[in-house]
Scaffold this active site. Sequence first.
Site, PDB file in Angstrom:
ATOM      1  N   ARG A  52       0.845  -1.213   0.000  1.00  0.00           N
ATOM      2  CA  ARG A  52       0.000   0.000   0.000  1.00  0.00           C
ATOM      3  C   ARG A  52       0.876   1.257   0.000  1.00  0.00           C
ATOM      4  O   ARG A  52       0.958   1.980  -0.982  1.00  0.00           O
ATOM      5  CB  ARG A  52      -0.926  -0.024   1.230  1.00  0.00           C
ATOM      6  CG  ARG A  52      -2.104   0.915   1.155  1.00  0.00           C
ATOM      7  CD  ARG A  52      -1.775   2.345   1.512  1.00  0.00           C
ATOM      8  NE  ARG A  52      -1.183   2.479   2.852  1.00  0.00           N
ATOM      9  CZ  ARG A  52      -0.610   3.569   3.292  1.00  0.00           C
ATOM     10  NH1 ARG A  52      -0.509   4.633   2.526  1.00  0.00           N
ATOM     11  NH2 ARG A  52      -0.075   3.614   4.492  1.00  0.00           N
ATOM     12  N   ASP A  53       1.577   1.497   1.090  1.00  0.00           N
ATOM     13  CA  ASP A  53       2.376   2.717   1.236  1.00  0.00           C
ATOM     14  C   ASP A  53       3.476   2.775   0.171  1.00  0.00           C
ATOM     15  O   ASP A  53       3.759   3.823  -0.401  1.00  0.00           O
ATOM     16  CB  ASP A  53       3.003   2.728   2.644  1.00  0.00           C
ATOM     17  CG  ASP A  53       3.455   4.109   3.086  1.00  0.00           C
ATOM     18  OD1 ASP A  53       3.818   4.927   2.232  1.00  0.00           O
ATOM     19  OD2 ASP A  53       3.465   4.355   4.304  1.00  0.00           O
ATOM     20  N   HIS A  85       4.798   4.192  13.027  1.00  0.00           N
ATOM     21  CA  HIS A  85       5.015   4.192  11.569  1.00  0.00           C
ATOM     22  C   HIS A  85       6.080   5.254  11.287  1.00  0.00           C
ATOM     23  O   HIS A  85       5.821   6.445  11.415  1.00  0.00           O
ATOM     24  CB  HIS A  85       3.684   4.536  10.889  1.00  0.00           C
ATOM     25  CG  HIS A  85       3.724   4.547   9.392  1.00  0.00           C
ATOM     26  ND1 HIS A  85       3.138   3.569   8.623  1.00  0.00           N
ATOM     27  CD2 HIS A  85       4.278   5.424   8.508  1.00  0.00           C
ATOM     28  CE1 HIS A  85       3.315   3.854   7.336  1.00  0.00           C
ATOM     29  NE2 HIS A  85       4.006   4.977   7.235  1.00  0.00           N
ATOM     30  N   HIS A  91       9.296   6.915   8.912  1.00  0.00           N
ATOM     31  CA  HIS A  91       9.941   7.068   7.603  1.00  0.00           C
ATOM     32  C   HIS A  91      11.410   7.413   7.831  1.00  0.00           C
ATOM     33  O   HIS A  91      11.798   7.897   8.888  1.00  0.00           O
ATOM     34  CB  HIS A  91       9.239   8.159   6.786  1.00  0.00           C
ATOM     35  CG  HIS A  91       7.988   7.686   6.126  1.00  0.00           C
ATOM     36  ND1 HIS A  91       7.791   7.692   4.779  1.00  0.00           N
ATOM     37  CD2 HIS A  91       6.861   7.157   6.655  1.00  0.00           C
ATOM     38  CE1 HIS A  91       6.606   7.197   4.499  1.00  0.00           C
ATOM     39  NE2 HIS A  91       6.008   6.865   5.621  1.00  0.00           N
ATOM     40  N   CYS A 122       5.114   9.833   0.719  1.00  0.00           N
ATOM     41  CA  CYS A 122       3.760  10.358   0.760  1.00  0.00           C
ATOM     42  C   CYS A 122       3.686  11.427  -0.302  1.00  0.00           C
ATOM     43  O   CYS A 122       4.486  12.352  -0.306  1.00  0.00           O
ATOM     44  CB  CYS A 122       3.425  10.944   2.130  1.00  0.00           C
ATOM     45  SG  CYS A 122       1.808  11.752   2.144  1.00  0.00           S
ATOM     46  N   ASN A 145       9.518   4.356   3.793  1.00  0.00           N
ATOM     47  CA  ASN A 145       9.306   3.804   5.131  1.00  0.00           C
ATOM     48  C   ASN A 145      10.590   3.135   5.604  1.00  0.00           C
ATOM     49  O   ASN A 145      11.483   2.858   4.810  1.00  0.00           O
ATOM     50  CB  ASN A 145       8.217   2.740   5.064  1.00  0.00           C
ATOM     51  CG  ASN A 145       6.865   3.319   4.718  1.00  0.00           C
ATOM     52  OD1 ASN A 145       6.206   3.893   5.557  1.00  0.00           O
ATOM     53  ND2 ASN A 145       6.487   3.198   3.459  1.00  0.00           N
TER      54      ASN A 145
HETATM   55 ZN    ZN Z   1       4.432   5.659   5.401  1.00  0.00          ZN
END
Ligand code: ZN
Length: 295
Positions: free
Chosen positions: A21-22, A216, A218, A249, A258
Amino acid sequence: MSSTIPKSSDIDVLVSEVGPRDGLQSIRRAMPTEAKNRWIAALAASGIREIEVGSFVHPKLLPQMADAEEVVHAALKLPGLTVVALAPNGKGAARGITAGVHKLSFPVSASHQHSMANIRMTPEQAIEEVRAVCAMRSSTPGRFPTIEVGISTAFGCSLQGAVSEDWVMEMAAKLVEAGARSVGLSDTAGSANPVQVKRMFRRLRSEIGDHAGAAHFHNTYGQGLANVVAALEAGVDTFDASQGGLGGCPYAPGATGNIVTEDLVFLLESMGLKTGIDLEALIAARAFVAEALPG
Ligand code: ZN
């Protein structure tokens, strides 16, 4: 820290893979559905127990995620895997519920500017959206997934700058009150430092108890793994990470990927914390990304 889907007692830390996803949403080219399915199956086979497999966002905004239903459908067949999908709003949540995901994750941003850019809602409106989705849950018993919220830009925002820690804590409490099972903190801009991370996760725990959720991080400024250690010291036991560090993002200028799942697993295991993941098999799963998205 908190998850209504019980974690097996044979692991100390839950590594939640967000690459499909990310990671993929930050790459313009779409990975073919079959390739996504093969990659997710390989990740699960390496021992990853939770994967965010896609996003129920409007296909016009993120064509890379247009196959979310199909990917969820395939992932639900993998034994023992908790299937997570992101939903940016009620419409997306409804799609996720229909698809049968185990968990829905909502990105709610602490920064007004990031929130408007990312989901076109103010933070206050986003909290109300979570409330509406949680209310939908009561009307569909037995079918509804766990609702998780990650507060993005919790440690600072590349659009707005500083974000008030008090405001982040107030949001976390409001989100739990709105019905979220867990609320975690996301360093969307990658600007957090270990001192801040430890302080914020301790505050989060004292604010919302066992509703305190995942970290979460980065790696924009290379602080990702240092922040993991700080979060562990604050009692966090669930971390998002992305294979090969894919991700970013689109609405956080300058943000890079990430934290790398392989690095995270190596760090945790070398510290004596069990993840249940076979590092060799995890590294082998990279081949599925390389094959489908050369370069
Ligand atoms: Zn992320």
